[in-house]
Motif scaffolding. Structure first.
Motif, PDB file in Angstrom:
ATOM      1  N   TRP A 212      22.463  35.047  34.295  1.00 20.98           N
ATOM      2  CA  TRP A 212      22.284  33.788  33.563  1.00 20.98           C
ATOM      3  C   TRP A 212      23.664  33.307  33.159  1.00 20.98           C
ATOM      4  N   SER A 213      23.918  32.001  33.327  1.00 16.69           N
ATOM      5  CA  SER A 213      25.207  31.448  32.911  1.00 16.69           C
ATOM      6  C   SER A 213      25.052  29.998  32.489  1.00 16.69           C
ATOM      7  N   ASN A 214      25.659  29.651  31.357  1.00 14.83           N
ATOM      8  CA  ASN A 214      25.683  28.258  30.925  1.00 14.83           C
ATOM      9  C   ASN A 214      27.079  27.652  31.062  1.00 14.83           C
ATOM     10  N   GLY A 215      27.958  28.341  31.814  1.00  9.94           N
ATOM     11  CA  GLY A 215      29.315  27.854  31.999  1.00  9.94           C
ATOM     12  C   GLY A 215      30.289  28.414  30.989  1.00  9.94           C
ATOM     13  N   ASN A 216      29.791  28.775  29.813  1.00  9.17           N
ATOM     14  CA  ASN A 216      30.633  29.398  28.781  1.00  9.17           C
ATOM     15  C   ASN A 216      30.444  30.912  28.756  1.00  9.17           C
ATOM     16  N   SER A 217      29.187  31.336  28.834  1.00  7.43           N
ATOM     17  CA  SER A 217      28.857  32.758  28.826  1.00  7.43           C
ATOM     18  C   SER A 217      28.071  33.096  30.087  1.00  7.43           C
ATOM     19  N   THR A 218      28.343  34.264  30.636  1.00  8.78           N
ATOM     20  CA  THR A 218      27.606  34.751  31.800  1.00  8.78           C
ATOM     21  C   THR A 218      27.020  36.111  31.478  1.00  8.78           C
ATOM     22  N   VAL A 219      25.718  36.263  31.720  1.00 10.67           N
ATOM     23  CA  VAL A 219      24.992  37.496  31.439  1.00 10.67           C
ATOM     24  C   VAL A 219      24.560  38.123  32.759  1.00 10.67           C
ATOM     25  N   PHE A 220      24.781  39.421  32.883  1.00 11.71           N
ATOM     26  CA  PHE A 220      24.272  40.199  34.019  1.00 11.71           C
ATOM     27  C   PHE A 220      23.148  41.088  33.507  1.00 11.71           C
ATOM     28  N   PHE A 221      21.931  40.831  34.011  1.00 11.00           N
ATOM     29  CA  PHE A 221      20.773  41.612  33.568  1.00 11.00           C
ATOM     30  C   PHE A 221      20.651  42.928  34.322  1.00 11.00           C
ATOM     31  N   GLY A 222      20.947  42.899  35.621  1.00  9.80           N
ATOM     32  CA  GLY A 222      20.782  44.088  36.446  1.00  9.80           C
ATOM     33  C   GLY A 222      20.423  43.712  37.865  1.00  9.80           C
ATOM     34  N   ILE A 223      20.075  44.729  38.647  1.00  9.29           N
ATOM     35  CA  ILE A 223      19.784  44.560  40.071  1.00  9.29           C
ATOM     36  C   ILE A 223      18.345  44.959  40.336  1.00  9.29           C
TER      37      ILE A 223
ATOM     38  N   TRP B   8      28.450  51.499  41.753  1.00  6.07           N
ATOM     39  CA  TRP B   8      27.899  50.538  42.728  1.00  6.07           C
ATOM     40  C   TRP B   8      27.373  49.298  42.012  1.00  6.07           C
ATOM     41  N   GLU B   9      26.628  49.486  40.918  1.00 10.67           N
ATOM     42  CA  GLU B   9      26.124  48.337  40.177  1.00 10.67           C
ATOM     43  C   GLU B   9      27.276  47.505  39.639  1.00 10.67           C
ATOM     44  N   ALA B  10      28.309  48.148  39.131  1.00  9.10           N
ATOM     45  CA  ALA B  10      29.465  47.424  38.604  1.00  9.10           C
ATOM     46  C   ALA B  10      30.137  46.596  39.696  1.00  9.10           C
ATOM     47  N   GLU B  11      30.171  47.133  40.917  1.00  9.63           N
ATOM     48  CA  GLU B  11      30.760  46.398  42.039  1.00  9.63           C
ATOM     49  C   GLU B  11      29.936  45.154  42.359  1.00  9.63           C
ATOM     50  N   VAL B  12      28.610  45.316  42.352  1.00  6.04           N
ATOM     51  CA  VAL B  12      27.734  44.167  42.591  1.00  6.04           C
ATOM     52  C   VAL B  12      27.909  43.120  41.495  1.00  6.04           C
ATOM     53  N   GLU B  13      27.974  43.572  40.252  1.00 10.73           N
ATOM     54  CA  GLU B  13      28.140  42.638  39.134  1.00 10.73           C
ATOM     55  C   GLU B  13      29.403  41.789  39.307  1.00 10.73           C
ATOM     56  N   GLN B  14      30.515  42.421  39.644  1.00 11.70           N
ATOM     57  CA  GLN B  14      31.760  41.670  39.791  1.00 11.70           C
ATOM     58  C   GLN B  14      31.697  40.727  40.988  1.00 11.70           C
ATOM     59  N   TRP B  15      31.097  41.178  42.073  1.00  9.58           N
ATOM     60  CA  TRP B  15      30.935  40.322  43.255  1.00  9.58           C
ATOM     61  C   TRP B  15      30.066  39.110  42.913  1.00  9.58           C
ATOM     62  N   GLY B  16      28.956  39.337  42.223  1.00  6.15           N
ATOM     63  CA  GLY B  16      28.074  38.232  41.860  1.00  6.15           C
ATOM     64  C   GLY B  16      28.733  37.254  40.909  1.00  6.15           C
ATOM     65  N   LYS B  17      29.481  37.772  39.945  1.00 10.40           N
ATOM     66  CA  LYS B  17      30.164  36.885  39.006  1.00 10.40           C
ATOM     67  C   LYS B  17      31.228  36.044  39.712  1.00 10.40           C
ATOM     68  N   SER B  18      31.843  36.594  40.745  1.00 10.96           N
ATOM     69  CA  SER B  18      32.830  35.811  41.491  1.00 10.96           C
ATOM     70  C   SER B  18      32.159  34.649  42.222  1.00 10.96           C
ATOM     71  N   LEU B  19      30.930  34.855  42.705  1.00 10.48           N
ATOM     72  CA  LEU B  19      30.185  33.760  43.343  1.00 10.48           C
ATOM     73  C   LEU B  19      29.909  32.645  42.337  1.00 10.48           C
ATOM     74  N   LEU B  20      29.415  33.036  41.154  1.00 14.15           N
ATOM     75  CA  LEU B  20      29.084  32.044  40.134  1.00 14.15           C
ATOM     76  C   LEU B  20      30.325  31.295  39.673  1.00 14.15           C
ATOM     77  N   ALA B  21      31.439  32.004  39.554  1.00 12.72           N
ATOM     78  CA  ALA B  21      32.688  31.353  39.142  1.00 12.72           C
ATOM     79  C   ALA B  21      33.145  30.350  40.198  1.00 12.72           C
ATOM     80  N   LYS B  22      33.046  30.732  41.474  1.00  8.47           N
ATOM     81  CA  LYS B  22      33.425  29.830  42.561  1.00  8.47           C
ATOM     82  C   LYS B  22      32.587  28.554  42.520  1.00  8.47           C
ATOM     83  N   LEU B  23      31.313  28.689  42.212  1.00 12.40           N
ATOM     84  CA  LEU B  23      30.402  27.535  42.166  1.00 12.40           C
ATOM     85  C   LEU B  23      30.492  26.767  40.852  1.00 12.40           C
ATOM     86  N   GLN B  24      31.213  27.322  39.869  1.00 10.97           N
ATOM     87  CA  GLN B  24      31.236  26.761  38.509  1.00 10.97           C
ATOM     88  C   GLN B  24      29.785  26.623  38.003  1.00 10.97           C
TER      89      GLN B  24
END
Length: 378
Positions: free
Chosen positions: A177-188, A214-230
């Motif tokens: 979940w992300s509102n542009g200011n905060s991003t939450v990772f719930f899990g996989i 492994w989960e931490a790697e997925v979290e960082q990869w996913g957050k990079s996608l969201l950041a790229k998309l703003q």
């Protein structure tokens, strides 16, 4: 008390959203074309309404404008029209309908994130699916250029479809979940499928492999996608495949996680996805825990019909009480419903779920309990 108007919703959790709407000073009203699919609507007004008719939606809101405080939809199917209605009738909003349309457009997302996905090992086979599709509908697996051209010729509007690589490996979804200011990772969520070319989701377990590198790697990869998309439109359901060369994006859905995963987030972590949905609808800042805490694991097994016909019964439900994990049954169909398709979610009769101290144990329990049931379709 003004109305918080939901244009459809995910099938579970309406009562939880109603609780949070009331805390914010609103009464939740749900417009639903088929209210029977919602089993937990205590505290909400549920109105049978042709939600696919956008002109009737506009007419209803126009007539009720003074009584409505906000409009939203936690789904992808109705998310865009809800965003358009917020703009048209000047309701609270954080993002534009055009941004949501882009996130719903699989080709646009694919193009924006092409550098973040693994390289396919061959040109064929390929996946062809609706550009704005949902629910595993209309997915085709083509093995040759000739098959691809035949499918394009029969499709009519070729712009309505997107062609993607066929990645080999297990399928997962990362829930954000992300509102542009905060991003939450719930899990996989792991997503165990039937064999291709029919991609039905049999088993889903959350939070899969939590607390691991492994989960931490997925979290960082996913957050990079969201950041790229703003990304700032709230829930992000990121489906991906782990291939031999890395993570490959399948698609990103701007909605709550489907099936029973949103309730699993609510049950298994200290995050409340329903509170987030209401805060998003009202364009308010939510109250977020500083860190994620996991207290349980959840798994559910989907039961599908293997033939078309009328659902006559679901047998041996009483046997669930003999299994560990407090298993339960959430129906997707009612007795008497007609099954018209065995290759998509429309064939799903329901889900058997179970919980445990860990996701792995929950999956063991859900799989065992699911074998207790039989369905009668004739």
């Amino acid at each position: 008390m003004k109305t918080l108007l939901a244009v459809e919703a995910m099938t579970l959790g309406v009562n939880r959203m109603a609780e949070h709407a009331q805390k914010r000073g609103y009464k939740l009203r749900l417009l639903a074309s088929d209210p029977s699919i919602y089993s937990d609507t205590e505290g909400a007004d549920v109105l049978t309404f042709p939600t696919n008719d956008h002109e009737q939606l506009r007419a209803y809101i126009r007539a009720e404008r003074n009584n409505i405080g906000a409009v939203f939809s936690s789904t992808d199917t109705w998310g865009v029209i809800a965003a358009e209605l917020r703009e048209e009738f000047d309701f609270p909003r954080r993002f534009s309908s055009s941004r949501l349309k882009n996130f719903r457009d699989k080709e646009w997302v694919q193009r924006e994130l092409s550098a973040y996905s693994a390289t396919p090992v061959s040109d064929f086979p390929k996946i062809v699916k609706p550009r704005n599709g949902t629910g595993s509908l209309g997915i085709d697996l083509v093995h040759t250029e000739h098959e691809l051209e035949e499918l394009r010729a029969s499709a009519g509007d070729q712009d309505a479809f997107v062609t993607e690589p066929y990645y080999r490996g297990p399928l997962y979804s990362a829930e954000f979940w992300s509102n542009g200011n905060s991003t939450v990772f719930f899990g996989i969520t792991n997503r165990i499928l039937t064999a291709p070319p029919v991609f039905l989701e049999n088993v889903k377990t959350f939070p899969h492999e939590y607390g691991t590198p492994w989960e931490a790697e997925v979290e960082q990869w996913g957050k990079s996608l969201l950041a790229k998309l703003q990304y700032d439109v709230g829930f992000a359901h990121v489906e991906f495949i782990e291939t031999a060369t890395g993570f490959a994006l399948v698609e990103l859905n701007a909605r709550m996680p489907g099936a029973l995963i949103t309730p699993a987030i609510d049950t298994c972590t200290n995050f409340d996805p329903y509170a987030l949905a209401v805060a998003d609808a009202l364009n308010m800042e939510p109250h977020l825990p500083e860190i994620r805490e996991v207290c349980a694991g959840h798994s559910h097994v989907s039961i599908y019909s293997t033939q078309t016909g009328q659902l006559r019964g679901i047998e041996r439900l009483d046997n669930l009480r003999f299994y560990p994990g407090q298993p339960g049954w959430i129906p997707s169909k009612s007795i008497g419903d007609h099954i018209t398709d065995t290759t998509s979610y429309k064939a799903r009769i329901g889900n058997v779920y179970a919980t445990a101290a860990t996701p792995a144990l929950a999956q063991d329990r859900a799989l065992a309990a699911s074998q207790a049931l039989t369905v009668d379709v004739q």
